[in-house]
Write a protein that holds these residues in place. Structure first.
Motif, mmCIF file in Angstrom:
data_model
loop_
_atom_site.group_PDB
_atom_site.id
_atom_site.type_symbol
_atom_site.label_atom_id
_atom_site.label_comp_id
_atom_site.label_asym_id
_atom_site.label_seq_id
_atom_site.Cartn_x
_atom_site.Cartn_y
_atom_site.Cartn_z
ATOM 1 N N GLY A 63 0.817 -1.212 0.000
ATOM 2 C CA GLY A 63 0.000 0.000 0.000
ATOM 3 C C GLY A 63 0.848 1.259 0.000
ATOM 4 O O GLY A 63 0.559 2.221 -0.717
ATOM 5 N N TYR A 64 1.896 1.255 0.783
ATOM 6 C CA TYR A 64 2.799 2.405 0.847
ATOM 7 C C TYR A 64 3.475 2.615 -0.507
ATOM 8 O O TYR A 64 3.506 3.721 -1.031
ATOM 9 N N ALA A 65 3.999 1.537 -1.088
ATOM 10 C CA ALA A 65 4.686 1.626 -2.380
ATOM 11 C C ALA A 65 3.719 2.074 -3.480
ATOM 12 O O ALA A 65 4.068 2.900 -4.333
ATOM 13 N N ARG A 66 2.513 1.540 -3.465
ATOM 14 C CA ARG A 66 1.509 1.904 -4.470
ATOM 15 C C ARG A 66 1.160 3.388 -4.350
ATOM 16 O O ARG A 66 1.042 4.095 -5.347
ATOM 17 N N ARG B 257 -8.152 7.939 -14.322
ATOM 18 C CA ARG B 257 -7.389 6.738 -14.659
ATOM 19 C C ARG B 257 -6.767 6.144 -13.404
ATOM 20 O O ARG B 257 -6.812 4.940 -13.186
ATOM 21 N N ALA B 258 -6.194 6.998 -12.552
ATOM 22 C CA ALA B 258 -5.581 6.512 -11.312
ATOM 23 C C ALA B 258 -6.624 5.824 -10.435
ATOM 24 O O ALA B 258 -6.374 4.748 -9.879
ATOM 25 N N VAL B 259 -7.800 6.409 -10.318
ATOM 26 C CA VAL B 259 -8.863 5.815 -9.503
ATOM 27 C C VAL B 259 -9.296 4.467 -10.080
ATOM 28 O O VAL B 259 -9.418 3.479 -9.350
ATOM 29 N N VAL B 260 -9.515 4.400 -11.381
ATOM 30 C CA VAL B 260 -9.958 3.146 -12.006
ATOM 31 C C VAL B 260 -8.900 2.057 -11.840
ATOM 32 O O VAL B 260 -9.215 0.907 -11.503
ATOM 33 N N VAL B 261 -7.632 2.405 -12.049
ATOM 34 C CA VAL B 261 -6.556 1.416 -11.897
ATOM 35 C C VAL B 261 -6.481 0.939 -10.447
ATOM 36 O O VAL B 261 -6.393 -0.268 -10.186
ATOM 37 N N LEU B 262 -6.520 1.868 -9.496
ATOM 38 C CA LEU B 262 -6.429 1.465 -8.090
ATOM 39 C C LEU B 262 -7.639 0.646 -7.652
ATOM 40 O O LEU B 262 -7.497 -0.347 -6.932
ATOM 41 N N ARG B 263 -8.821 1.036 -8.086
ATOM 42 C CA ARG B 263 -10.035 0.340 -7.643
ATOM 43 C C ARG B 263 -10.177 -1.037 -8.298
ATOM 44 O O ARG B 263 -10.531 -2.001 -7.635
ATOM 45 N N PHE B 264 -9.897 -1.137 -9.596
ATOM 46 C CA PHE B 264 -10.231 -2.368 -10.307
ATOM 47 C C PHE B 264 -9.028 -3.228 -10.682
ATOM 48 O O PHE B 264 -9.182 -4.437 -10.835
ATOM 49 N N TYR B 265 -7.859 -2.663 -10.842
ATOM 50 C CA TYR B 265 -6.675 -3.487 -11.100
ATOM 51 C C TYR B 265 -5.998 -3.866 -9.783
ATOM 52 O O TYR B 265 -5.633 -5.013 -9.575
ATOM 53 N N CYS B 266 -5.859 -2.875 -8.903
ATOM 54 C CA CYS B 266 -5.214 -3.138 -7.608
ATOM 55 C C CYS B 266 -6.212 -3.627 -6.563
ATOM 56 O O CYS B 266 -5.817 -3.995 -5.466
ATOM 57 N N GLN C 271 -9.282 2.992 0.762
ATOM 58 C CA GLN C 271 -7.867 2.790 0.461
ATOM 59 C C GLN C 271 -7.431 3.651 -0.725
ATOM 60 O O GLN C 271 -6.337 4.222 -0.722
ATOM 61 N N THR C 272 -8.285 3.755 -1.719
ATOM 62 C CA THR C 272 -7.981 4.583 -2.881
ATOM 63 C C THR C 272 -7.914 6.050 -2.484
ATOM 64 O O THR C 272 -7.000 6.773 -2.902
ATOM 65 N N ALA C 273 -8.854 6.489 -1.663
ATOM 66 C CA ALA C 273 -8.848 7.874 -1.190
ATOM 67 C C ALA C 273 -7.569 8.177 -0.421
ATOM 68 O O ALA C 273 -6.958 9.237 -0.605
ATOM 69 N N GLU C 274 -7.149 7.248 0.407
ATOM 70 C CA GLU C 274 -5.918 7.440 1.167
ATOM 71 C C GLU C 274 -4.707 7.512 0.241
ATOM 72 O O GLU C 274 -3.834 8.370 0.403
ATOM 73 N N ALA C 275 -4.656 6.637 -0.751
ATOM 74 C CA ALA C 275 -3.530 6.626 -1.686
ATOM 75 C C ALA C 275 -3.444 7.916 -2.491
ATOM 76 O O ALA C 275 -2.355 8.399 -2.792
ATOM 77 N N LEU C 276 -4.595 8.478 -2.843
ATOM 78 C CA LEU C 276 -4.623 9.686 -3.661
ATOM 79 C C LEU C 276 -4.690 10.967 -2.848
ATOM 80 O O LEU C 276 -4.607 12.060 -3.405
ATOM 81 N N GLY D 60 -13.421 10.039 0.072
ATOM 82 C CA GLY D 60 -14.123 8.908 -0.525
ATOM 83 C C GLY D 60 -15.122 9.349 -1.575
ATOM 84 O O GLY D 60 -15.318 8.670 -2.582
ATOM 85 N N GLY D 61 -15.764 10.488 -1.351
ATOM 86 C CA GLY D 61 -16.713 11.017 -2.327
ATOM 87 C C GLY D 61 -16.053 11.352 -3.651
ATOM 88 O O GLY D 61 -16.620 11.118 -4.722
ATOM 89 N N THR D 62 -14.847 11.891 -3.565
ATOM 90 C CA THR D 62 -14.098 12.200 -4.783
ATOM 91 C C THR D 62 -13.761 10.926 -5.533
ATOM 92 O O THR D 62 -13.875 10.857 -6.764
ATOM 93 N N VAL D 63 -13.363 9.890 -4.800
ATOM 94 C CA VAL D 63 -13.065 8.600 -5.427
ATOM 95 C C VAL D 63 -14.310 8.057 -6.114
ATOM 96 O O VAL D 63 -14.252 7.594 -7.256
#
Length: 160
Positions: A57-60, A113-122, A128-133, A137-140
């Protein structure tokens, strides 16, 4: 030794980091550059990364932030004079659909693109996506909805 642990981690996860970077930027050479920058930053903060309890998660998060920071950079850094054909690790079940999907994904704005990759590929949750970006959560959720709608519109035109 901390350096030995770092090297072992990077050796084990390099392929995964490169695939995530490629899905973000759609260029293997640029993906390598993104991973190199992310790995360097990860090394600088290795103790903090280990203490996080979630190295992947940190690396991502570092990788996605490097990508987004580059997107905000000067236009000349993003210009590619030649379109390279990506090397495929394996042949997809439907090669035409895979190409169409990559092209549709490439057309999305960087944050979508970042959200879609994190949500569906990762396979990250909204939180978790909101934290990474570094967003809410609403924005995600809104980026996910807009990104998926754009992908559907783009892919509907290719199925005729």
């Amino acid at each position: 030794m901390a350096d030995d642990e770092f090297v072992a981690y990077v050796d084990a996860r390099m392929g995964w980091l490169q695939r995530v970077a490629y899905l973000l930027c759609h260029d293997w050479h640029r993906a390598d550059d993104l991973v190199q920058t992310a790995v360097t930053r990860l090394y600088l903060h290795w103790r903090r990364a280990e203490a996080s309890g979630n190295l992947d998660g940190y690396a991502r998060t570092v990788l996605v932030r490097v990508y987004l920071a580059e997107q905000r950079g000067s236009w000349w850094r993003r210009v590619r004079p030649v379109e390279d054909v990506p090397d495929a690790a394996r042949r997809p079940d439907d090669p035409d659909m895979a190409v169409d999907l990559r092209e549709a994904l490439k057309a999305l704005p960087a944050r979508q693109r970042a959200v879609v990759v994190l949500r569906f590929y990762c396979d990250l949750s909204v939180e978790q996506t909101a934290e990474a970006l570094g967003c809410t959560g609403g924005t995600v959720k809104s980026h996910t909805a807009r990104g998926l709608a754009a992908l559907r519109r783009s892919l509907e035109g290719t199925r005729t």
